[in-house]
Design an enzyme around this catalytic site. Structure first.
Site, PDB file in Angstrom:
ATOM      1  N   LYS A  91       0.831  -1.211   0.000  1.00  0.00           N
ATOM      2  CA  LYS A  91       0.000   0.000   0.000  1.00  0.00           C
ATOM      3  C   LYS A  91       0.870   1.267   0.000  1.00  0.00           C
ATOM      4  CE  LYS A  91      -1.978  -0.795   4.005  1.00  0.00           C
ATOM      5  NZ  LYS A  91      -1.345  -2.036   4.401  1.00  0.00           N
ATOM      6  N   ARG A 102      -9.373   1.133   8.803  1.00  0.00           N
ATOM      7  CA  ARG A 102      -9.030  -0.267   9.069  1.00  0.00           C
ATOM      8  C   ARG A 102     -10.133  -0.981   9.824  1.00  0.00           C
ATOM      9  NH1 ARG A 102      -2.903   0.720   9.015  1.00  0.00           N
ATOM     10  NH2 ARG A 102      -1.955  -1.312   9.239  1.00  0.00           N
ATOM     11  N   ARG A 106      11.469  -1.634  10.907  1.00  0.00           N
ATOM     12  CA  ARG A 106      10.451  -1.188  11.844  1.00  0.00           C
ATOM     13  C   ARG A 106      10.375  -2.135  13.041  1.00  0.00           C
ATOM     14  NH1 ARG A 106       5.018   0.015   8.486  1.00  0.00           N
ATOM     15  NH2 ARG A 106       4.176  -1.049  10.304  1.00  0.00           N
ATOM     16  N   ARG A 142      11.997  -6.404   5.409  1.00  0.00           N
ATOM     17  CA  ARG A 142      11.791  -5.017   4.973  1.00  0.00           C
ATOM     18  C   ARG A 142      12.578  -4.004   5.809  1.00  0.00           C
ATOM     19  NH1 ARG A 142       5.671  -2.645   4.790  1.00  0.00           N
ATOM     20  NH2 ARG A 142       5.707  -2.830   7.047  1.00  0.00           N
ATOM     21  N   ARG A 147      -0.804  -8.614  13.540  1.00  0.00           N
ATOM     22  CA  ARG A 147      -1.260  -7.637  12.532  1.00  0.00           C
ATOM     23  C   ARG A 147      -2.116  -8.318  11.467  1.00  0.00           C
ATOM     24  NH1 ARG A 147       4.471  -5.367  11.126  1.00  0.00           N
ATOM     25  NH2 ARG A 147       3.512  -3.962   9.633  1.00  0.00           N
TER      26      ARG A 147
END
Ligand code: AMP
Length: 216
Positions: free
Chosen positions: A13, A87, A160, A126, A171
């Site tokens: 996203k 969300r 992160r 990531r 999540r």
């Protein structure tokens, strides 16, 4: 034109929102980025959400709606890209009301679809440039240069805190339980589009641009 990017963590996203915001000169509103910023600057909101974010759970609707409301009140005369918001159904209803109160509408909701097993690999590898927000991946998109961001040259690249397998499972569960129902919500409004998030970034971007051209 105002649009929403819907998708599980790691679906892409943020990457697509960044591209589209440049291509269509729109404003990207990422509630995840806003919350991380609040944490870094030690605001009361930041302190409140810190441990919730690390655990992978969603923060309360009230907090994110207030952040979005504040951003919408700054009138830029440009369209908005909602990235990671809404969300929950509660957030979607609040967004509808906020947009209505400003006499602006929602053009399209673009869902980026990726299977869970791919997401786990994407997220755990990531890392992000803290200066410009460019996203890299240990195997699929490593830095071209030695240690600096290929885009802005910064050497401040970080993983992160919530990009680990334990938090990711939470999540993904939050996404399945609370965010997936939004698909039905926007399907009913006939503004939901889905794109295959497994394709290369530029191919996904081309597909999204084709959808958005209809709303220019
Ligand atoms: P993201 O960067 O979008 O993956 O968001 C990181 C974390 O911020 C999430 O795991 C949540 O804890 C929190 N967060 C971001 N956006 C929202 C939202 N719209 N509603 C609730 N929590 C959010």
């Amino acid at each position: 034109m105002n649009i929403i990017f819907l998708g599980a963590p790691g679906a892409g996203k943020g990457t697509q929102a960044r591209k589209v915001s440049t291509e269509f000169s729109m404003i990207q509103l990422s509630t995840g980025d806003m919350l991380r910023e609040a944490r870094m600057s030690n605001t009361s909101t930041g302190n409140k959400v810190s441990s919730i974010m690390d655990s992978g759970e969603l923060v309360t609707d009230e907090i994110v709606i207030a952040l979005i409301e504040e951003k919408l009140s700054e009138n830029h005369g440009k369209g908005f890209i909602f990235d990671g918001f809404p969300r929950t159904i509660g957030q979607a209803i609040a967004l509808d009301r906020l947009l209505e109160s400003k006499y602006i509408g929602l053009s399209a909701v673009v869902e980026i679809k990726v299977e869970n097993k791919v997401l786990i690999d994407r997220i755990t590898g990531r890392y992000t440039c803290q200066a410009c927000g460019e996203v890299y991946h240990e195997s699929s998109r490593p830095l071209e240069t030695n240690r600096n961001c290929d885009v802005c040259g910064s050497n401040n690249l970080k993983k992160r805190a919530d990009d680990n397998e334990v938090s990711l499972r939470t999540r993904l569960k939050e996404y399945n339980d609370k965010t997936e129902p939004l698909k039905e919500y926007y399907l009913d409004k006939e503004i939901l589009y889905s794109v295959d998030g497994l394709k290369p970034i530029d191919a996904i971007n081309a597909e999204i641009n084709k959808i958005l051209m209809k709303y220019l």
